[in-house]
Scaffold this active site. Structure first.
Site, mmCIF file in Angstrom:
data_model
loop_
_atom_site.group_PDB
_atom_site.id
_atom_site.type_symbol
_atom_site.label_atom_id
_atom_site.label_comp_id
_atom_site.label_asym_id
_atom_site.label_seq_id
_atom_site.Cartn_x
_atom_site.Cartn_y
_atom_site.Cartn_z
ATOM 1 N N GLY A 8 -9.913 -52.340 1.738
ATOM 2 C CA GLY A 8 -10.434 -51.120 1.142
ATOM 3 C C GLY A 8 -10.169 -49.882 1.992
ATOM 4 O O GLY A 8 -10.105 -48.774 1.462
ATOM 5 N N GLU A 55 -6.781 -48.894 1.046
ATOM 6 C CA GLU A 55 -6.851 -48.361 -0.320
ATOM 7 C C GLU A 55 -7.449 -46.951 -0.342
ATOM 8 O O GLU A 55 -6.996 -46.094 -1.105
ATOM 9 C CB GLU A 55 -7.659 -49.319 -1.205
ATOM 10 N N ALA A 63 -13.662 -53.117 2.720
ATOM 11 C CA ALA A 63 -14.970 -53.249 2.089
ATOM 12 C C ALA A 63 -15.832 -54.113 3.010
ATOM 13 O O ALA A 63 -15.306 -54.825 3.872
ATOM 14 C CB ALA A 63 -14.821 -53.900 0.719
ATOM 15 N N GLU A 121 -6.817 -59.126 1.871
ATOM 16 C CA GLU A 121 -7.777 -59.789 0.979
ATOM 17 C C GLU A 121 -7.404 -61.240 0.687
ATOM 18 O O GLU A 121 -8.277 -62.086 0.518
ATOM 19 C CB GLU A 121 -7.918 -59.010 -0.326
HETATM 20 N N1 CAA Z 1 -16.814 -56.023 6.723
HETATM 21 C C1 CAA Z 1 -17.937 -56.226 7.427
HETATM 22 N N2 CAA Z 1 -17.958 -56.217 8.781
HETATM 23 C C2 CAA Z 1 -16.810 -55.981 9.416
HETATM 24 C C3 CAA Z 1 -15.605 -55.752 8.730
HETATM 25 C C4 CAA Z 1 -15.640 -55.770 7.305
HETATM 26 N N3 CAA Z 1 -14.553 -55.530 6.566
HETATM 27 N N4 CAA Z 1 -14.616 -55.553 9.634
HETATM 28 C C5 CAA Z 1 -15.183 -55.650 10.841
HETATM 29 N N5 CAA Z 1 -16.503 -55.894 10.724
HETATM 30 C C6 CAA Z 1 -17.497 -56.093 11.790
HETATM 31 C C7 CAA Z 1 -17.337 -57.429 12.450
HETATM 32 O O1 CAA Z 1 -17.982 -58.429 11.700
HETATM 33 C C8 CAA Z 1 -17.974 -57.183 13.779
HETATM 34 O O2 CAA Z 1 -19.382 -57.228 13.627
HETATM 35 P P1 CAA Z 1 -20.289 -58.080 14.647
HETATM 36 O O3 CAA Z 1 -20.106 -57.381 15.973
HETATM 37 O O4 CAA Z 1 -21.651 -57.951 14.081
HETATM 38 O O5 CAA Z 1 -19.740 -59.453 14.665
HETATM 39 C C9 CAA Z 1 -17.599 -55.738 14.099
HETATM 40 O O6 CAA Z 1 -17.252 -55.161 12.837
HETATM 41 C C10 CAA Z 1 -16.402 -55.627 15.009
HETATM 42 O O7 CAA Z 1 -15.332 -56.388 14.451
HETATM 43 P P2 CAA Z 1 -14.519 -57.490 15.265
HETATM 44 O O8 CAA Z 1 -15.373 -58.106 16.334
HETATM 45 O O9 CAA Z 1 -13.890 -58.418 14.278
HETATM 46 O O10 CAA Z 1 -13.419 -56.547 15.977
HETATM 47 P P3 CAA Z 1 -11.948 -56.970 16.462
HETATM 48 O O11 CAA Z 1 -11.461 -55.802 17.229
HETATM 49 O O12 CAA Z 1 -11.983 -58.311 17.094
HETATM 50 O O13 CAA Z 1 -11.106 -57.136 15.098
HETATM 51 C C11 CAA Z 1 -10.346 -56.490 12.882
HETATM 52 C C12 CAA Z 1 -10.847 -56.023 14.283
HETATM 53 C C13 CAA Z 1 -8.980 -57.173 13.024
HETATM 54 C C14 CAA Z 1 -10.212 -55.231 12.028
HETATM 55 C C15 CAA Z 1 -11.359 -57.467 12.261
HETATM 56 O O14 CAA Z 1 -12.645 -56.913 12.360
HETATM 57 C C16 CAA Z 1 -11.101 -57.813 10.827
HETATM 58 O O15 CAA Z 1 -10.214 -58.600 10.534
HETATM 59 N N6 CAA Z 1 -11.889 -57.227 9.881
HETATM 60 C C17 CAA Z 1 -11.806 -57.542 8.478
HETATM 61 C C18 CAA Z 1 -10.602 -56.897 7.835
HETATM 62 C C19 CAA Z 1 -10.525 -57.286 6.363
HETATM 63 O O16 CAA Z 1 -10.334 -58.424 6.007
HETATM 64 N N7 CAA Z 1 -10.649 -56.273 5.469
HETATM 65 C C20 CAA Z 1 -10.567 -56.483 4.055
HETATM 66 C C21 CAA Z 1 -11.929 -56.585 3.464
HETATM 67 S S1 CAA Z 1 -11.880 -57.068 1.749
HETATM 68 C C22 CAA Z 1 -11.679 -55.634 0.880
HETATM 69 O O17 CAA Z 1 -11.513 -54.560 1.450
HETATM 70 C C23 CAA Z 1 -11.726 -55.729 -0.610
HETATM 71 C C24 CAA Z 1 -11.211 -54.539 -1.353
HETATM 72 O O18 CAA Z 1 -10.047 -54.478 -1.665
HETATM 73 C C25 CAA Z 1 -12.079 -53.470 -1.773
#
Ligand code: CAA
Length: 262
Positions: free
Chosen positions: A111, A114, A67, A134
């Site tokens: 998400g 999921e 998400a 999460e």
């Molecule tokens: N939401 C919003 N933006 C996101 C995102 C997310 N889930 N995942 C990545 N992005 C964005 C980053 O903020 C970044 O944007 P900027 O360039 O503007 O800073 C861009 O995508 C590229 O990401 P990274 O620079 O972080 O890329 P990376 O290769 O270094 O890392 C990653 C990749 C490990 C996937 C890392 O991006 C990450 O940990 N993302 C979040 C994963 C996460 O926690 N997901 C769960 C979300 S909560 C949820 O989903 C709730 C639910 O159950 C419905």
């Protein structure tokens, strides 16, 4: 299919609708506008008689990184509750009747994981990265992860994954039965396999395929006895379809069936 901002739709093979999540700047993070488009595209294919199966994929790097954290960060309880935040994500699981294959390469986190679990068949690459991170954000899965992952891998492993936030690989997804097929190689090899299966399914009677999906899904909701009875009733109902007659007559005549989809 219409034209969208965060997804791409195409039908490169007959009978198969492809939806590509396409928000590369955010690793396909599933913001509200993206999901709205996804649901619209899914419904369009579901209502299109020429389509027999649907594939959802992302990019080589990310199926979907979850998400949209930036969208969620400032949200209050009242806002989330009043708008029933992410309830529309259930459209795929609750409403779409044609089979949906998830083709997962790269990250399928939160998400994204999921969404992949909501699909009917999951294919991935060996190097795909799944997880429910999460807990690291101070929250819990919100789109069915605690339920679907637990049904897929059992309670102990699901509990471990959801409470530690540790990722698991595509290879593990295959070993644990989360994925039906694990492909060596990248997105291209993955899509080739997904299309093979989608085309096979799209080559059968739509009525029988939809019924087959419906009964397998009932196994997740009903007791064994109720599920078997439900299956038998639908099996009985299919004697009223043209395609049951076409399929069985063709077998007896050693011919290839020409489905009417009725
Ligand atoms: N939401 C919003 N933006 C996101 C995102 C997310 N889930 N995942 C990545 N992005 C964005 C980053 O903020 C970044 O944007 P900027 O360039 O503007 O800073 C861009 O995508 C590229 O990401 P990274 O620079 O972080 O890329 P990376 O290769 O270094 O890392 C990653 C990749 C490990 C996937 C890392 O991006 C990450 O940990 N993302 C979040 C994963 C996460 O926690 N997901 C769960 C979300 S909560 C949820 O989903 C709730 C639910 O159950 C419905």
């Amino acid at each position: 299919a219409g034209s969208y901002e965060h997804i791409l739709t195409s039908t490169p093979k007959p009978g198969v609708g492809l939806i590509t999540l396409n928000r590369p700047k955010a690793l396909n993070a599933l913001c509200t506008p993206l999901f709205k488009e996804l649901n619209e595209a899914l419904s369009t294919y579901d209502n299109d008689q020429s389509i027999g199966a649907i594939i959802i994929t992302g990019s080589e790097k990310a199926f979907a990184a979850g998400a949209d954290i930036k969208e969620m960060a400032p949200k209050t309880f009242a806002a989330a509750y009043n708008e029933n935040f992410i309830a529309p994500w259930s459209h795929l699981a609750n409403t779409i009747r044609k089979p949906v294959i998830a083709a997962v390469s790269g990250y399928a986190l939160g998400g994204g994981c999921e969404l992949a679990l909501m699909c009917d068949i999951l294919y991935c690459t060996e190097k795909a990265t799944f997880g429910q991170p999460e807990i690291k954000l101070g929250t819990i899965p919100g789109a069915g992860g605690s339920q679907r992952l637990t049904r897929a891998v059992g309670k102990s492993k699901a509990m471990e994954l959801i409470l530690t936030g540790k990722n698991f690989s595509g290879k593990e997804a295959g070993e644990w039965g989360v994925a039906a097929k694990v492909v060596e190689g990248g997105q291209e090899a993955l899509l080739e396999e997904a299309f093979k299966t989608a085309e096979t399914i799209a080559g059968y009677s739509r009525v029988a395929v939809v019924a087959g999906k419906e009964v397998v899904n009932k196994s997740q909701e009903l007791s064994l006895k109720e599920g078997v009875e439900y299956e038998r009733r639908l099996f009985h109902a299919l004697f009223g379809s043209k395609d049951q007659k076409i399929g069985m007559t063709a077998f007896a005549e050693k011919k290839k069936p020409e489905w009417s989809h009725e």
